[in-house]
Motif scaffolding. Sequence first.
Motif, PDB file in Angstrom:
ATOM      1  N   ASP A  18      55.059  23.838  85.715  1.00  0.00           N
ATOM      2  CA  ASP A  18      54.759  23.954  87.157  1.00  0.00           C
ATOM      3  C   ASP A  18      56.052  24.120  87.602  1.00  0.00           C
ATOM      4  N   LEU A  52      60.168  36.841  89.885  1.00  0.00           N
ATOM      5  CA  LEU A  52      60.070  35.611  89.690  1.00  0.00           C
ATOM      6  C   LEU A  52      57.789  35.484  89.424  1.00  0.00           C
ATOM      7  N   TYR A  53      57.308  35.370  88.427  1.00  0.00           N
ATOM      8  CA  TYR A  53      55.907  35.706  89.000  1.00  0.00           C
ATOM      9  C   TYR A  53      55.313  34.621  87.875  1.00  0.00           C
ATOM     10  N   LYS A  54      53.910  34.740  87.813  1.00  0.00           N
ATOM     11  CA  LYS A  54      52.625  34.213  87.033  1.00  0.00           C
ATOM     12  C   LYS A  54      51.978  34.835  87.372  1.00  0.00           C
ATOM     13  N   ILE A 102      55.082  28.424  91.987  1.00  0.00           N
ATOM     14  CA  ILE A 102      55.191  29.420  91.751  1.00  0.00           C
ATOM     15  C   ILE A 102      56.246  29.946  93.139  1.00  0.00           C
ATOM     16  N   CYS A 107      54.503  32.533  83.204  1.00  0.00           N
ATOM     17  CA  CYS A 107      54.635  32.270  83.605  1.00  0.00           C
ATOM     18  C   CYS A 107      56.679  33.499  83.776  1.00  0.00           C
ATOM     19  N   ALA A 123      59.829  30.752  94.248  1.00  0.00           N
ATOM     20  CA  ALA A 123      60.673  31.975  93.823  1.00  0.00           C
ATOM     21  C   ALA A 123      61.206  33.023  94.324  1.00  0.00           C
ATOM     22  N   HIS A 139      63.246  37.052  93.719  1.00  0.00           N
ATOM     23  CA  HIS A 139      63.524  35.751  93.083  1.00  0.00           C
ATOM     24  C   HIS A 139      65.659  36.052  93.074  1.00  0.00           C
ATOM     25  N   ARG A 150      60.137  36.069  84.146  1.00  0.00           N
ATOM     26  CA  ARG A 150      61.301  36.113  84.779  1.00  0.00           C
ATOM     27  C   ARG A 150      61.482  38.016  84.639  1.00  0.00           C
TER      28      ARG A 150
END
Length: 265
Positions: free
Chosen positions: A151, A72-74, A118, A18, A121, A57, A20
């Motif tokens: 998580d 914010l991503y995975k 996630i 993850c 976000a 985000h 940012r």
Amino acid sequence: MLRDQARVLWNQQVAPSCYRMALSCHSSYSQADPGQFVMVRLADRRDPLLRRPFSIHSLITENGVTIGIELLYKVIGVGTEILSRQKAGAVVDILGPLGKGFTIPDRFQRIFIVAGGIGVAPMVFLVARLRTRKADLADCKAFLGGKSKDDLLCQADLVRLGIPVHLTTDDGSCGDQCLVTHPVEMDIKQHRPEIIYACGPTAMLECVWGIAAKYGITCQVSIEAMMACGMGACLGCAVESRRPPGAYLHACLDGPVFDAQTLKW
């Protein structure tokens, strides 16, 4: 809606897989609503060809002026893996803000925020906006759930904004060992909120909607959907509507935030 060549300000890993990322943006993003999103493509690459959607985000401000947005991503595929390798100064092509965000009442007493993984976000932006309507969020509550402690994201950000946070994990590695929807219903019995806002996996959203319907609470959900264009042209993000039967809505135009009762679960 604007198309912008945005400069990467930072791109930090915040948890396993993850990240940012901060991007420079036009000051008009100050008018963006929590729950809206941007479509991102690397400016100097043709592979992957299609843009990727990411919730806004948070907004980055300087002297009261919006100068950037955070995503914010995975990492879940080739596109996000390439994005995770971008350094400060890299340029990406962004299109946004897009879609319909959360509807926030001018006045409220108690609101519940429910996020799975996630799905948190867009929630930091949402809580920051709630804070502008009600300085004291102590009567509100955020529920964060995940498979494990890795998580659970953004707890510190939410606490900093003044909202209490309840943590749950499937494996018990952090917080209560249960589904995030369990403490939501338990708290509703004690302190009924006026609105529930939720974002996360479809199964979680369906459960949250069921709880909200059971207690007669307004529920808005931000759904996760595959998008190729973000403007309704590709029809790839269709979701079935409850009424009329057989009708469809599109996450990019009609959402991604919906009143939960409008969707067929």
